[in-house]
Scaffold this motif. Structure first.
Motif, PDB file in Angstrom:
ATOM      1  N   PRO A 172      41.819 -28.073   8.182  1.00 36.06           N
ATOM      2  CA  PRO A 172      41.062 -26.995   7.519  1.00 36.06           C
ATOM      3  C   PRO A 172      39.894 -26.480   8.367  1.00 36.06           C
ATOM      4  CG  PRO A 172      41.475 -28.779   5.982  1.00 36.06           C
ATOM      5  CD  PRO A 172      41.873 -29.280   7.339  1.00 36.06           C
ATOM      6  N   GLN A 223      39.194 -22.764  10.194  1.00 34.93           N
ATOM      7  CA  GLN A 223      37.972 -21.978  10.005  1.00 34.93           C
ATOM      8  C   GLN A 223      37.361 -21.557  11.345  1.00 34.93           C
ATOM      9  OE1 GLN A 223      35.424 -23.910   6.927  1.00 34.93           O
ATOM     10  NE2 GLN A 223      37.298 -24.934   6.333  1.00 34.93           N
ATOM     11  N   LEU A 242      39.471 -18.749  12.740  1.00 32.52           N
ATOM     12  CA  LEU A 242      39.239 -17.473  12.059  1.00 32.52           C
ATOM     13  C   LEU A 242      37.910 -16.868  12.488  1.00 32.52           C
ATOM     14  CD1 LEU A 242      40.518 -18.247   8.430  1.00 32.52           C
ATOM     15  CD2 LEU A 242      41.722 -17.098  10.298  1.00 32.52           C
ATOM     16  N   LEU A 257      30.378 -15.892   9.261  1.00 33.30           N
ATOM     17  CA  LEU A 257      31.338 -16.994   9.244  1.00 33.30           C
ATOM     18  C   LEU A 257      30.799 -18.197  10.021  1.00 33.30           C
ATOM     19  CD1 LEU A 257      34.748 -15.093   9.691  1.00 33.30           C
ATOM     20  CD2 LEU A 257      33.668 -15.878   7.595  1.00 33.30           C
ATOM     21  N   LYS A 294      28.456 -20.126   7.903  1.00 35.84           N
ATOM     22  CA  LYS A 294      29.214 -20.924   6.931  1.00 35.84           C
ATOM     23  C   LYS A 294      29.776 -22.180   7.615  1.00 35.84           C
ATOM     24  CE  LYS A 294      31.848 -21.640   3.197  1.00 35.84           C
ATOM     25  NZ  LYS A 294      31.271 -22.204   1.992  1.00 35.84           N
ATOM     26  N   ALA A 332      48.998 -22.601   3.890  1.00 35.77           N
ATOM     27  CA  ALA A 332      48.076 -22.231   2.813  1.00 35.77           C
ATOM     28  C   ALA A 332      46.976 -21.301   3.306  1.00 35.77           C
ATOM     29  CB  ALA A 332      47.459 -23.492   2.213  1.00 35.77           C
ATOM     30  N   ALA A 333      46.770 -21.285   4.624  1.00 41.31           N
ATOM     31  CA  ALA A 333      45.763 -20.379   5.194  1.00 41.31           C
ATOM     32  C   ALA A 333      46.415 -19.098   5.711  1.00 41.31           C
ATOM     33  CB  ALA A 333      45.029 -21.082   6.335  1.00 41.31           C
ATOM     34  N   GLY A 334      47.705 -18.967   5.453  1.00 45.80           N
ATOM     35  CA  GLY A 334      48.395 -17.733   5.863  1.00 45.80           C
ATOM     36  C   GLY A 334      48.996 -17.796   7.253  1.00 45.80           C
ATOM     37  N   TYR A 335      49.101 -18.975   7.806  1.00 41.14           N
ATOM     38  CA  TYR A 335      49.711 -19.132   9.129  1.00 41.14           C
ATOM     39  C   TYR A 335      50.848 -20.161   9.045  1.00 41.14           C
ATOM     40  CZ  TYR A 335      45.731 -16.526  10.869  1.00 41.14           C
ATOM     41  OH  TYR A 335      44.801 -15.539  11.090  1.00 41.14           O
ATOM     42  N   ARG A 385      46.106 -15.287   0.769  1.00 40.99           N
ATOM     43  CA  ARG A 385      46.253 -16.593   1.412  1.00 40.99           C
ATOM     44  C   ARG A 385      45.496 -16.610   2.732  1.00 40.99           C
ATOM     45  NH1 ARG A 385      52.350 -18.488   2.057  1.00 40.99           N
ATOM     46  NH2 ARG A 385      52.398 -16.501   3.139  1.00 40.99           N
ATOM     47  N   GLY A 386      45.199 -15.421   3.229  1.00 38.39           N
ATOM     48  CA  GLY A 386      44.616 -15.339   4.573  1.00 38.39           C
ATOM     49  C   GLY A 386      45.710 -15.086   5.588  1.00 38.39           C
ATOM     50  N   GLY A 387      45.321 -15.019   6.831  1.00 39.45           N
ATOM     51  CA  GLY A 387      46.305 -14.787   7.879  1.00 39.45           C
ATOM     52  C   GLY A 387      46.625 -13.320   8.037  1.00 39.45           C
ATOM     53  N   PRO A 388      47.335 -12.970   9.106  1.00 45.13           N
ATOM     54  CA  PRO A 388      47.611 -11.551   9.383  1.00 45.13           C
ATOM     55  C   PRO A 388      48.436 -10.878   8.294  1.00 45.13           C
ATOM     56  CG  PRO A 388      48.792 -12.995  10.917  1.00 45.13           C
ATOM     57  CD  PRO A 388      47.862 -13.855  10.144  1.00 45.13           C
ATOM     58  N   SER A 389      49.292 -11.668   7.609  1.00 45.50           N
ATOM     59  CA  SER A 389      50.145 -11.035   6.602  1.00 45.50           C
ATOM     60  C   SER A 389      49.337 -10.539   5.411  1.00 45.50           C
ATOM     61  CB  SER A 389      51.225 -12.012   6.144  1.00 45.50           C
ATOM     62  OG  SER A 389      50.616 -13.138   5.572  1.00 45.50           O
ATOM     63  N   TYR A 414      41.491 -16.924  -4.073  1.00 45.21           N
ATOM     64  CA  TYR A 414      42.269 -17.873  -3.270  1.00 45.21           C
ATOM     65  C   TYR A 414      42.598 -19.060  -4.172  1.00 45.21           C
ATOM     66  CZ  TYR A 414      43.715 -21.055   0.422  1.00 45.21           C
ATOM     67  OH  TYR A 414      44.452 -21.912   1.210  1.00 45.21           O
ATOM     68  N   MET A 444      38.060 -24.303   2.834  1.00 47.57           N
ATOM     69  CA  MET A 444      38.842 -23.378   3.656  1.00 47.57           C
ATOM     70  C   MET A 444      39.092 -22.069   2.895  1.00 47.57           C
ATOM     71  SD  MET A 444      42.418 -24.088   5.658  1.00 47.57           S
ATOM     72  CE  MET A 444      43.516 -23.693   4.295  1.00 47.57           C
ATOM     73  N   GLU A 498      37.181 -20.800   0.563  1.00 51.37           N
ATOM     74  CA  GLU A 498      35.915 -20.045   0.546  1.00 51.37           C
ATOM     75  C   GLU A 498      35.730 -19.288   1.852  1.00 51.37           C
ATOM     76  OE1 GLU A 498      32.636 -22.615  -0.267  1.00 51.37           O
ATOM     77  OE2 GLU A 498      32.999 -22.634  -2.429  1.00 51.37           O
ATOM     78  N   PHE A 499      36.116 -19.940   2.939  1.00 47.78           N
ATOM     79  CA  PHE A 499      35.959 -19.331   4.259  1.00 47.78           C
ATOM     80  C   PHE A 499      36.872 -18.106   4.407  1.00 47.78           C
ATOM     81  CE2 PHE A 499      36.076 -19.066   8.856  1.00 47.78           C
ATOM     82  CZ  PHE A 499      34.787 -19.434   9.203  1.00 47.78           C
ATOM     83  N   ILE A 500      38.108 -18.269   3.947  1.00 46.18           N
ATOM     84  CA  ILE A 500      39.067 -17.152   4.019  1.00 46.18           C
ATOM     85  C   ILE A 500      38.562 -15.981   3.167  1.00 46.18           C
ATOM     86  CG2 ILE A 500      41.397 -16.459   3.257  1.00 46.18           C
ATOM     87  CD1 ILE A 500      42.291 -19.309   4.202  1.00 46.18           C
ATOM     88  N   LEU A 528      35.463 -15.412   2.397  1.00 45.29           N
ATOM     89  CA  LEU A 528      34.260 -14.868   3.027  1.00 45.29           C
ATOM     90  C   LEU A 528      34.641 -13.818   4.075  1.00 45.29           C
ATOM     91  CD1 LEU A 528      31.196 -15.327   2.864  1.00 45.29           C
ATOM     92  CD2 LEU A 528      31.413 -16.943   4.751  1.00 45.29           C
ATOM     93  N   ALA A 529      35.713 -14.120   4.818  1.00 45.67           N
ATOM     94  CA  ALA A 529      36.191 -13.155   5.827  1.00 45.67           C
ATOM     95  C   ALA A 529      36.648 -11.867   5.150  1.00 45.67           C
ATOM     96  CB  ALA A 529      37.325 -13.767   6.635  1.00 45.67           C
TER      97      ALA A 529
END
Lengths: 566, 147
Positions: free
Chosen positions: A261, A265, A268, A350, A353, A532-535, B9-13, B36, B61, B63-65, B67-68
């Motif tokens: 995680p 971050q 990103l 960021l 954070k 879960a982070a989109g990757y 979810r974040g990420g490019p998609s 999220y 994580m 929260e970070f996504i 925040l972006a």
């Protein structure tokens, strides 16, 4: 109060010493009984391994009533105690499930010697294996468990429990139909559980649970960012090293659960693809974890079975692991050279954070944990001088931490992954099933014939066989099944008594995990968080990046083993 | 003021979805709310004892996504709220939409079928019907891009 305590202690010690002097020991008792007339010997299998629990009977030829009987011990030895009067024609019968019956008639000289009160030492007996229906059932159960684990249809632990349920069901109910269906009874199956492994894993789980709450991983990761100043060519090796070193002392899955995680971050914040850091990190975790006894579950299994100490792993594997790591680092830079280009300046919001996250949250707890952990490392290293098993060190460390830190004990007990411990215990029994019926002996025999007397060929075969198979099947059951095979090869291949083949298995089983997404639990956990982070990390993506890494790292580690042991 | 909910979810998609949500919130002058959802189903077959701790890490994580995403909204001239929730993704979207009485829910349309994914095409259609009937919010789908 202190005086009373001292008096009590002194009194206790005195009583203890006096009792020790007065009460006769076993040796004294043995001297006092009448010398018995004995027939002693050793029973082994075709791999020269002792056969335990074989029934040894001395009987008059053609009669059912035994004159004397016993069972073989852990080392395959037996001692038949004869009555004072015995007949002139006697034979020794040896029976054991999954072996052909053996019989030998005593000759007249031997009978005379026995009559004169002398002990006879029989020649070593080698029992021949017998393929029974139980052989096929135990083999199918093992394959079924492997398939269930590989496909993920049910939880690993449940798969292993299904396996032992079938084994016991067949063993207890099958003989109603045919004696050939008996595999082993409950008591015999317990012999296959390696309690050193179970308690070592349990102790380390408690230690890890204390350490992971301190925020050390988040701090280290942010520290890597600060040291590198956001330069990815520096950030990547630092993160790989942190992950690798952490994995050498904690388990890989926990390390990646905590590192992923925060790595996402940082990526990103820097505007780079997290996979460019995560994939090298998890591969470094799989590679560097090999260098210590507690770094991977497979090493714990290997160390306990092969009686290989913490120092042995460190000394014999670390140089090879460093070579493999160097290769992995170069490879990672080449593969991710485009993704590692920073897309934009780090976002201040960021980064703030991140800085907030990159703090030690439990400073005092970390200080105590570090002291205890250092003590544990010292005991791991010097423990072998006192024959102290690593499990004892882990349990001592865990207990000291629990007493010193006084965490919520319920929380700590919850942190022990009981399902994993049950998985290991059940798996030991499932693998014990195929050992019991002789499958492992057959495989050992086959590999032994294929590699002949060549240590080089055996090292190559064990390493690559383990690496490739660990890509597709779970490496823990694979390693557990391979251990008796390696023990056989260690005993038979000239030059292998240095235990080099155990190190080859260690390298293959762990670095093979880099070859595919399902090759290691740490890979799966990393993929889960990353998705879960989109990757998402797909199977094909991981194989494309991981398989060349497997080839590079395994080759380099193998080169070291060849240099050291040939 | 009821507004736009954008689960990500974040990420490019997720980027086209975020942009679409920002554009819609600006156009309709509605509040924007990013969501999220922490879902730990992926741990089911690996580390069951680590749920509590990893749940906290995933929360951070998330929260970070978010925040972006909030930063992207701010760069586009609007402020956005953000919420991290834990549980089943579909349930949490419906729950938040009901709480906020949202007008719109902007979601990414998957590129292909993914087993067990709440946003797989089949389930997505049923899910949209459910949201629209239970919350009265209109669901807008934005095509995801290759990650």
């Amino acid at each position: 109060m202190n005086a009373t305590f001292r008096h009590f202690t002194l009194a206790f010690l005195l009583v203890f010493i006096i009792l020790g002097l007065i009460l006769p020991g076993e040796g004294i008792q043995a001297q006092e009984i009448d010398p018995a007339v004995l027939i002693v010997g050793i029973v082994k299998d075709q791999q020269n391994q002792p056969v335990v629990d074989a029934r040894v009977v001395l009987a008059v030829d053609g009669e059912n009533d035994p004159v004397a009987e016993t069972i073989t011990q852990e080392d395959g030895r037996y001692a038949l105690v004869l009555p004072r009067v015995f007949p002139d024609t006697l034979s020794v019968y040896i029976e054991r499930s999954h072996f052909q019956e053996y019989s030998l008639q005593l000759n007249l000289n031997e009978i005379r010697e026995l009559g004169a009160g002398e002990t006879i030492v029989m020649q070593d007996v080698t029992l021949q294996r017998q393929i029974s229906p139980a052989f096929w059932i135990a083999t199918l159960v093992f394959l079924l468990v492997l398939a269930l684990i590989a496909t993920g249809i049910i939880h690993n632990t449940l798969a292993a429990l299904v396996g032992i349920t079938v084994l016991f069901g067949v063993s207890y109910l099958g003989p109603i139909l045919s004696d050939g269906l008996f595999i082993f009874d409950f008591a015999s199956s317990m012999r296959y559980i390696d309690w050193n492994v179970i308690f070592l894993i349990m102790g380390m789980m408690i230690v890890i649970a204390v350490v992971e709450n301190t925020g050390i991983f988040q701090w280290l990761t942010f520290f890597a960012y600060r040291v590198s100043g956001g330069r990815t060519w520096l950030l990547l090796p630092i993160l790989m090293l942190i992950t690798g070193i952490a994995s050498a002392f904690l388990d890989n899955v926990t390390t990646m659960l905590l590192m992923t995680p925060i790595t996402v971050q940082i990526s990103l914040a820097l505007g780079i693809n997290p996979l460019a850091l995560l994939i090298p990190e998890v591969m470094a975790s799989n590679v560097i974890g090999v260098s210590t006894l507690v770094g991977t579950p497979t090493n714990i299994l290997i160390g306990s079975f092969g009686d290989i100490s913490f120092n042995d792993f460190l000394v014999n594997l670390t140089p090879g692991v460093l070579m493999a790591f160097a290769g992995l680092l170069v490879y990672s830079f080449l593969v991710y050279r485009r993704e590692l280009v920073v897309a934009h300046d780090a976002s201040p919001l960021l980064m703030d954070k991140l800085a907030e996250r990159g703090q030690i949250t439990e400073r005092e707890q970390l200080r105590k944990a570090a002291i205890v952990f250092a003590g544990m490392l010292i005991l791991f290293v010097i423990g072998e001088q006192f024959h102290m098993l690593p499990a004892v060190t882990a349990l001592m460390g865990a207990t000291v931490l629990l007493i010193w830190i006084k965490p919520d004990i319920e929380e700590m007990i919850e942190a022990v992954d009981w399902t994993t411990l049950v998985f290991f215990m059940s798996l030991f029994i499932v693998v014990g099933g195929i050992q019991e019926v002789g499958l492992i002996s057959m495989i050992a025999d086959l590999i032994g014939r294929m590699v002949g007397d060549s240590l080089l060929l055996t090292m190559l075969a064990v390493t690559w066989f383990s690496a490739i198979l660990s890509m597709v099947i779970a490496n823990i059951p694979f390693t557990a099944a391979m251990l008796p095979v390696i023990a056989f090869l260690t005993a038979t291949v000239p030059g292998a008594d240095s235990k080099v083949l155990f190190f080859c298995l260690s390298v293959g089983a762990a670095m093979g995990g880099n070859g595919s997404l399902i090759g290691a639990s740490a890979n799966m956990v990393t993929a889960g968080i990353s998705e879960a982070a989109g990757y998402p990390i797909t199977y094909s993506y991981f194989i494309k990046k991981g398989f060349p890494a497997l080839l590079i790292t395994t080759s380099l580690a193998l080169v070291w083993l060849l240099i050291r042991f040939l | 003021m009821p507004g736009v909910i954008c689960p990500i979810r974040g990420g490019p998609s997720s980027q086209p979805t975020i942009k679409r949500a920002i554009a819609l919130a600006k156009e309709k002058n509605l509040d924007l709310h990013f969501l999220y959802v922490v879902n730990l189903d992926f741990l089911a077959y690996t580390e069951s004892s680590r749920v509590r701790h990893i749940s906290e890490e995933m929360h951070e994580m998330g929260e970070f996504i978010l925040l972006a995403a909030q930063e992207a909204a701010r760069a586009d001239g609007i402020s956005a709220e953000a919420d991290v929730r834990h549980g089943e993704v579909g349930e949490e979207i419906v729950g938040l939409a009901q709480e906020l009485e949202a007008d719109f829910i902007i979601m990414g349309r998957p590129l292909g079928e993914q087993e067990g994914d709440v946003f797989s095409i089949d389930r997505l259609e049923r899910f949209i019907e459910r949201i629209e009937s239970e919350c009265g919010a209109k669901v807008v789908l934005e095509d995801e891009v290759e990650g």
